[in-house]
Scaffold this motif. Sequence first.
Motif, mmCIF file in Angstrom:
data_model
loop_
_atom_site.group_PDB
_atom_site.id
_atom_site.type_symbol
_atom_site.label_atom_id
_atom_site.label_comp_id
_atom_site.label_asym_id
_atom_site.label_seq_id
_atom_site.Cartn_x
_atom_site.Cartn_y
_atom_site.Cartn_z
ATOM 1 N N CYS A 97 0.538 -1.048 -0.157
ATOM 2 C CA CYS A 97 -0.023 0.043 -0.027
ATOM 3 C C CYS A 97 0.868 0.940 -0.085
ATOM 4 N N ALA A 98 1.747 1.556 0.346
ATOM 5 C CA ALA A 98 2.847 2.187 0.819
ATOM 6 C C ALA A 98 3.736 3.025 -1.391
ATOM 7 N N ASP A 99 3.165 1.606 -2.109
ATOM 8 C CA ASP A 99 3.815 2.043 -3.987
ATOM 9 C C ASP A 99 2.784 2.654 -4.311
ATOM 10 N N VAL A 100 1.322 2.675 -3.182
ATOM 11 C CA VAL A 100 0.753 3.119 -4.429
ATOM 12 C C VAL A 100 0.737 4.165 -4.636
ATOM 13 N N GLU A 101 0.962 4.568 -6.240
ATOM 14 C CA GLU A 101 1.084 5.696 -7.134
ATOM 15 C C GLU A 101 -0.378 6.575 -7.916
ATOM 16 N N ALA A 102 -0.838 7.754 -7.870
ATOM 17 C CA ALA A 102 -1.296 8.410 -8.607
ATOM 18 C C ALA A 102 -1.744 8.727 -9.611
ATOM 19 N N ILE A 103 -2.880 8.210 -9.916
ATOM 20 C CA ILE A 103 -3.267 8.074 -11.502
ATOM 21 C C ILE A 103 -2.853 9.659 -12.359
ATOM 22 N N ILE A 104 -2.581 9.857 -13.299
ATOM 23 C CA ILE A 104 -2.391 11.332 -13.423
ATOM 24 C C ILE A 104 -3.386 11.523 -14.888
ATOM 25 N N ARG A 105 -3.465 10.205 -15.313
ATOM 26 C CA ARG A 105 -4.566 9.774 -16.883
ATOM 27 C C ARG A 105 -5.748 8.656 -16.878
ATOM 28 N N ASN A 106 -6.763 9.253 -17.237
ATOM 29 C CA ASN A 106 -7.824 7.574 -16.738
ATOM 30 C C ASN A 106 -8.620 8.342 -17.532
ATOM 31 N N ASP A 107 -8.699 8.019 -19.084
ATOM 32 C CA ASP A 107 -9.947 7.941 -20.400
ATOM 33 C C ASP A 107 -10.319 6.674 -20.370
ATOM 34 N N PHE A 108 -11.325 6.790 -21.065
ATOM 35 C CA PHE A 108 -12.334 5.831 -20.726
ATOM 36 C C PHE A 108 -13.101 5.938 -21.478
ATOM 37 N N ASP A 109 -13.642 4.896 -22.859
ATOM 38 C CA ASP A 109 -14.019 5.497 -24.627
ATOM 39 C C ASP A 109 -15.224 4.533 -24.502
ATOM 40 N N GLY A 116 5.428 6.146 -13.910
ATOM 41 C CA GLY A 116 5.840 6.146 -15.607
ATOM 42 C C GLY A 116 4.839 5.127 -16.037
ATOM 43 N N ILE A 117 3.875 4.389 -14.906
ATOM 44 C CA ILE A 117 2.897 2.603 -15.975
ATOM 45 C C ILE A 117 2.316 3.654 -16.546
ATOM 46 N N TYR A 118 1.890 2.736 -17.637
ATOM 47 C CA TYR A 118 1.461 3.440 -18.553
ATOM 48 C C TYR A 118 1.033 1.934 -19.934
ATOM 49 N N HIS A 119 -0.476 2.660 -19.464
ATOM 50 C CA HIS A 119 -1.201 1.317 -20.350
ATOM 51 C C HIS A 119 -2.358 1.856 -21.019
ATOM 52 N N GLU A 120 -2.382 1.148 -22.833
ATOM 53 C CA GLU A 120 -3.720 1.581 -23.482
ATOM 54 C C GLU A 120 -4.222 0.244 -23.961
ATOM 55 N N GLN A 121 -5.601 0.297 -24.893
ATOM 56 C CA GLN A 121 -6.637 -0.496 -24.943
ATOM 57 C C GLN A 121 -7.432 -0.670 -26.049
ATOM 58 N N ARG A 122 -7.613 -1.377 -27.154
ATOM 59 C CA ARG A 122 -8.713 -0.959 -27.769
ATOM 60 C C ARG A 122 -9.484 -1.901 -28.274
#
Length: 126
Positions: A19-31, A48-54
């Motif tokens: 739980c101490a390593d939780v990072e803030a989400i700076i982008r959260n786009d859903f369509d 720096g974690i990035y994940h996108e999917q379509r």
Amino acid sequence: MKYTVGVLLLLSVLRSSICADVEAIIRNDFDGPHDDGSYKWALQTEGGIYHEQRGSVQAAGGEPSLLVEGQYQYTAPDGQVINLLYTADAGGFHPTGAHLPTPPPVPPQIQRALDYIARQSRLNDV
């Protein structure tokens, strides 16, 4: 009893460190999902974690199936940036990335033997 207390203590330490390593989400786009079954989303953290999917529904071969394309990227503990591109369809999950292991090339002698076996098998089938 001592074993149970030890396990509970270990689990609480693990939980607090995770739980101490939780990072803030700076982008959260859903369509989506849309009426045709398509969707897309992207997620990025401050670390720096990035994940996108379509995804979309494909009607190839009669039965409709979901085609998913995406990528994710993160920095491994050794400092290497991992970038993986993938597709997933009726044929399975298909990843590509420079960090993935690849098999060594087949030596020419082995390839000739495999070709010979395949030819013999075809002759025996006739």
